[in-house]
Motif scaffolding. Structure first.
Motif, PDB file in Angstrom:
ATOM      1  N   ASN A 127      35.043 -13.346   5.145  1.00 26.38           N
ATOM      2  CA  ASN A 127      33.837 -12.727   5.703  1.00 26.38           C
ATOM      3  C   ASN A 127      33.259 -11.762   4.674  1.00 26.38           C
ATOM      4  OD1 ASN A 127      32.655 -10.181   7.375  1.00 26.38           O
ATOM      5  ND2 ASN A 127      32.207 -12.104   8.398  1.00 26.38           N
ATOM      6  N   TRP A 133      30.654  -8.848   4.083  1.00 23.51           N
ATOM      7  CA  TRP A 133      30.067  -7.845   4.973  1.00 23.51           C
ATOM      8  C   TRP A 133      29.792  -6.568   4.192  1.00 23.51           C
ATOM      9  CZ3 TRP A 133      32.583  -3.201   6.534  1.00 23.51           C
ATOM     10  CH2 TRP A 133      33.843  -3.014   5.948  1.00 23.51           C
ATOM     11  N   CYS A 145      25.343  -2.793   7.178  1.00 22.46           N
ATOM     12  CA  CYS A 145      24.742  -4.006   7.753  1.00 22.46           C
ATOM     13  C   CYS A 145      25.002  -4.084   9.262  1.00 22.46           C
ATOM     14  CB  CYS A 145      25.339  -5.213   7.021  1.00 22.46           C
ATOM     15  SG  CYS A 145      25.071  -6.806   7.791  1.00 22.46           S
ATOM     16  N   CYS A 183      26.784  -7.168  10.572  1.00 24.51           N
ATOM     17  CA  CYS A 183      28.186  -7.146  10.117  1.00 24.51           C
ATOM     18  C   CYS A 183      29.023  -6.276  11.039  1.00 24.51           C
ATOM     19  CB  CYS A 183      28.287  -6.593   8.692  1.00 24.51           C
ATOM     20  SG  CYS A 183      27.358  -7.497   7.443  1.00 24.51           S
ATOM     21  N   LEU A 238      24.074 -11.350   4.412  1.00 25.65           N
ATOM     22  CA  LEU A 238      25.151 -10.665   5.126  1.00 25.65           C
ATOM     23  C   LEU A 238      24.871 -10.650   6.618  1.00 25.65           C
ATOM     24  CD1 LEU A 238      25.802  -7.585   2.841  1.00 25.65           C
ATOM     25  CD2 LEU A 238      27.083  -9.712   2.919  1.00 25.65           C
ATOM     26  N   PRO A 239      25.873 -10.824   7.431  1.00 26.91           N
ATOM     27  CA  PRO A 239      27.208 -11.290   7.081  1.00 26.91           C
ATOM     28  C   PRO A 239      27.213 -12.790   6.833  1.00 26.91           C
ATOM     29  CG  PRO A 239      27.045 -11.052   9.447  1.00 26.91           C
ATOM     30  CD  PRO A 239      25.740 -10.580   8.872  1.00 26.91           C
TER      31      PRO A 239
END
Length: 192
Positions: free
Chosen positions: A81, A83, A87, A90, A153-154
Motif C-alpha cells: 500500500n 500512502w 492524504c 489513505c 495515492l492511495p
C-alpha cells in the motif's frame, strides 16, 4: 437578524468547508462511507496463463535500514500500500488495512509493505504509533515500474504466491471486507 434558515445554511457551509479542507475530517467521513458498504475493492480472478512478474530489484527499506527485495518474497502473497500521512483517502482506508493486517500478521504466507510515499519514515511511524497500528512502514529503495505505481495515492497492489499481479487499484477501499479476505484466502491457496 439571521433567520433560522440562514443559520442552518451557515452551519451547512461551515461543515462542508471543514470536510473540504481538513484532511482528518474528510478521512472520517470516508471511513463512515466505507462502514456502510461503499468503497469496496474490485477483485477478479487472475486470467489463466498469466505469467509471473519479475519482482527482483523492486526494493523497499524499513526504519532500521533493512532492505526487502520483492523477488525474495516468491511463495508469499504480497500486499503493498502506497500512502501518505497528508492524504485523506489513505487515512480513511488505514483502519481497514490494519484489521486485515491484524488477521494475517502471524501468517507466514502473507507479507504487508506499507510504503510512505513521502519517504519520511519517522513521520509515518509516528502516525502508526499514535493509532496503535503495528503495520510495517517502508520507503521506496529502488525504481518502481510505472505499470505498478503511477503516483496516485492511495494505491494498493497485491501479488499472488507466484508473483503474478493480482490486484492494483488507486483510491480508498475497505480491505477488511469479507470479499477481500476471501480474495486473499484464494491467493494463499494457489500452488506455486
Amino acid at each position: 437578524m439571521m433567520t433560522k434558515k440562514n443559520i442552518v445554511n451557515a452551519v451547512f457551509i461551515a461543515l462542508f468547508l471543514v470536510i473540504l479542507f481538513v484532511p482528518s475530517a474528510k478521512a472520517f467521513l470516508m471511513q463512515g462511507l466505507m462502514e456502510i458498504g461503499l468503497f469496496k475493492p474490485k477483485t477478479a480472478p487472475i486470467a489463466k496463463g498469466t505469467p509471473p512478474a519479475d519482482l527482483s530489484g523492486i526494493k523497499f527499506e524499513d526504519k532500521t535500514g533493512k532492505v526487502t527485495d520483492l523477488g525474495s518474497l516468491k511463495g508469499k502473497v504480497i500486499f503493498i500500500n502506497f500512502w501518505a500521512t497528508w492524504c485523506p483517502p489513505c487515512l480513511a482506508e488505514m483502519p481497514s488495512i490494519n484489521k486485515l493486517y491484524e488477521q494475517y500478521k502471524n501468517d507466514k504466507d502473507v507479507v504487508f509493505i506499507m510504503v510512505d510515499a513521502d519517504s519520511d519514515l519517522a513521520k509515518a511511524q509516528q502516525y502508526m504509533d499514535k493509532r496503535s497500528y503495528q503495520m510495517p512502514v517502508y520507503s521506496v529503495a529502488s525504481n518502481i515500474p510505472e505499470n505498478l505505481f503511477k503516483g496516485a495515492l492511495p494505491t494498493t497492489i497485491v501479488f499472488d504466491k507466484q508473483g503474478r499481479l493480482s490486484y492494483n487499484e488507486s483510491g480508498a477501499a475497505n480491505y477488511s471486507s469479507s470479499k477481500f479476505i476471501e480474495f486473499i484466502e484464494q491467493l494463499k491457496g494457489l500452488k506455486i
